[in-house]
Design a protein around this motif. Sequence first.
Motif, short mmCIF file in Angstrom:
data_model
loop_
_atom_site.label_atom_id
_atom_site.label_comp_id
_atom_site.label_asym_id
_atom_site.label_seq_id
_atom_site.Cartn_x
_atom_site.Cartn_y
_atom_site.Cartn_z
N TYR A 1 -17.06 63.60 20.10
CA TYR A 1 -16.96 63.81 18.63
C TYR A 1 -18.02 63.33 18.28
N PHE A 53 -19.84 62.28 14.29
CA PHE A 53 -19.64 61.96 12.88
C PHE A 53 -20.89 61.71 11.90
N ARG A 68 -17.89 66.19 10.78
CA ARG A 68 -17.44 66.15 12.05
C ARG A 68 -17.92 67.15 12.93
N MET A 88 -17.82 59.26 19.18
CA MET A 88 -16.77 59.00 19.86
C MET A 88 -16.23 59.72 21.04
N PHE A 93 -10.86 61.96 22.20
CA PHE A 93 -9.61 61.57 21.15
C PHE A 93 -8.87 60.65 21.78
N GLU A 140 -10.35 55.57 21.58
CA GLU A 140 -11.58 55.24 22.00
C GLU A 140 -12.21 54.92 20.78
N LYS A 141 -13.38 53.92 20.61
CA LYS A 141 -13.96 53.63 19.59
C LYS A 141 -14.97 54.26 19.04
N LEU A 142 -15.38 54.37 18.00
CA LEU A 142 -16.80 54.64 17.25
C LEU A 142 -17.80 53.92 17.51
N THR A 143 -18.93 54.57 18.06
CA THR A 143 -20.05 53.75 18.01
C THR A 143 -21.00 54.46 17.11
N TYR A 195 -8.16 50.77 13.93
CA TYR A 195 -9.37 50.19 14.36
C TYR A 195 -9.79 49.10 13.19
N TYR A 222 -13.44 47.21 12.09
CA TYR A 222 -14.76 47.19 12.28
C TYR A 222 -15.38 46.00 11.30
#
Lengths: 115, 112
Positions: free
Chosen positions: A33, A35, A50, A95, A98, A101-104, B33, B35
């Motif tokens: 995904y 964003f 998204r 990401m 789903f 998992e973390k967003l980078t 989360y 951050y």
Amino acid sequence: AQTVTQSQPEMSVQEAETVTLSCTYDTSENNYYLFWYKQPPSRQMILVIRQEAYKQQNATENRFSVNFQKAAKSFSLKISDSQLGDTAMYFCAFMPNFGNEKLTFGTGTRLTIIP
Amino acid sequence: EPEVTQTPSHQVTQMGQEVILRCVPISNHLYFYWYRQILGQKVEFLVSFYNNEISEKSEIFDDQFSVERPDGSNFTLKIRSTKLEDSAMYFCASIGREVEAFFGQGTRLTVV
């Protein structure tokens, strides 16, 4: 590890014009995904749009649309008819899957809309 | 529209003190989360939380940090013995089945 690159630290455009912010990413995943987040001076992180990687159709949200090029691992954001309220930092984020998992995030592009 | 709520919006603390940052995620979301964003810098992942336990943490998230979800609604980040370099904006986020990651408005932590 996934990486997200935003190569434009700053951009500016005249009000009512169209602007495109670029984002590239690196991953070996097939499903993921992407964003775009807007961070105005208040520093709140606001979800703009998204995109799901398995969908070929580019996502759109009113004046905001993306150009998703999976093979090129590119995910640019186009803002049409730009408004003064669009002035903000814009972050691209990735990401892998789903759940759990973390967003980078990329390093961001500071966009200024000039009246 | 449902939203993620963080309190306080701004916290000033003495170096060495403990702080607790609070978050109320969106009620039907499953993944939570924390951050942080040091002023003018990148948004950095700290920790993810699922099914009442930590699922992943970054190298930043050392022994001075802890998270818990004590009552099924609040999601807290505790920083023990704060340091000057902990000064940052801390964001809570939650994700539901629609895979839209919503962020709270952030807590600005200032360590003096």
